[in-house]
Design a protein around this motif. Structure first.
Motif, PDB file in Angstrom:
ATOM      1  N   UNK A  45       0.835  -1.207   0.000  1.00 41.77           N
ATOM      2  CA  UNK A  45       0.000   0.000   0.000  1.00 41.77           C
ATOM      3  C   UNK A  45       0.871   1.259   0.000  1.00 41.77           C
ATOM      4  N   UNK A  46       1.948   1.239   0.781  1.00 39.89           N
ATOM      5  CA  UNK A  46       2.872   2.385   0.792  1.00 39.89           C
ATOM      6  C   UNK A  46       3.519   2.536  -0.574  1.00 39.89           C
ATOM      7  N   UNK A  47       3.965   1.440  -1.144  1.00 39.12           N
ATOM      8  CA  UNK A  47       4.569   1.470  -2.474  1.00 39.12           C
ATOM      9  C   UNK A  47       3.622   2.083  -3.495  1.00 39.12           C
ATOM     10  N   UNK A  48       2.375   1.629  -3.478  1.00 44.61           N
ATOM     11  CA  UNK A  48       1.393   2.149  -4.429  1.00 44.61           C
ATOM     12  C   UNK A  48       1.163   3.643  -4.235  1.00 44.61           C
ATOM     13  N   UNK A  49       1.200   4.111  -2.992  1.00 46.76           N
ATOM     14  CA  UNK A  49       0.956   5.535  -2.751  1.00 46.76           C
ATOM     15  C   UNK A  49       2.135   6.395  -3.196  1.00 46.76           C
ATOM     16  N   UNK A  50       3.313   5.807  -3.232  1.00 50.06           N
ATOM     17  CA  UNK A  50       4.518   6.563  -3.600  1.00 50.06           C
ATOM     18  C   UNK A  50       4.950   6.347  -5.047  1.00 50.06           C
ATOM     19  N   UNK A  51       4.436   5.313  -5.683  1.00 49.53           N
ATOM     20  CA  UNK A  51       4.861   4.960  -7.038  1.00 49.53           C
ATOM     21  C   UNK A  51       3.637   4.790  -7.931  1.00 49.53           C
ATOM     22  N   UNK A  52       3.385   5.745  -8.790  1.00 44.61           N
ATOM     23  CA  UNK A  52       2.215   5.612  -9.662  1.00 44.61           C
ATOM     24  C   UNK A  52       2.383   4.453 -10.658  1.00 44.61           C
ATOM     25  N   UNK A  53       1.263   3.934 -11.079  1.00 41.12           N
ATOM     26  CA  UNK A  53       1.307   2.953 -12.151  1.00 41.12           C
ATOM     27  C   UNK A  53       0.748   1.588 -11.807  1.00 41.12           C
ATOM     28  N   UNK A  54       0.650   1.242 -10.543  1.00 40.27           N
ATOM     29  CA  UNK A  54       0.075  -0.049 -10.173  1.00 40.27           C
ATOM     30  C   UNK A  54      -1.375   0.172  -9.767  1.00 40.27           C
ATOM     31  N   UNK A  55      -2.265  -0.490 -10.482  1.00 38.30           N
ATOM     32  CA  UNK A  55      -3.685  -0.341 -10.164  1.00 38.30           C
ATOM     33  C   UNK A  55      -4.039  -1.149  -8.917  1.00 38.30           C
TER      34      UNK A  55
END
Length: 77
Positions: A45-55
């Protein structure tokens, strides 16, 4: 937040022990397993919030695949 996490951990642990290979899994193995799964989901979840592109769909598929594959591997061990 921690209360929600504890409730989630309890529900996940109950779900895992409903699977026949894990019905008798001792707490000393079950609790760390649940913590690893929850921790991985939190980091994703942290990764997704910091790195755009993963749905959200891709993230969910990754979690499900990784978790089921990991549980299957543990069941064979």
């Amino acid at each position: 937040m921690e209360r929600i996490r504890q409730q989630t951990a309890k529900a996940l642990a109950e779900g895992i022990t409903m699977l026949p290979p894990f019905a008798d899994l001792p707490s000393r193995r079950l609790v760390p397993l649940v913590e690893v799964i929850i921790g991985g989901i939190e980091r994703l979840a942290v990764y997704r919030s910091e790195t755009p592109g993963m749905s959200a769909q891709e993230a969910a598929e990754l979690v499900v695949t990784t978790t089921w594959d990991g549980l299957a591997s543990l069941a064979r061990a």
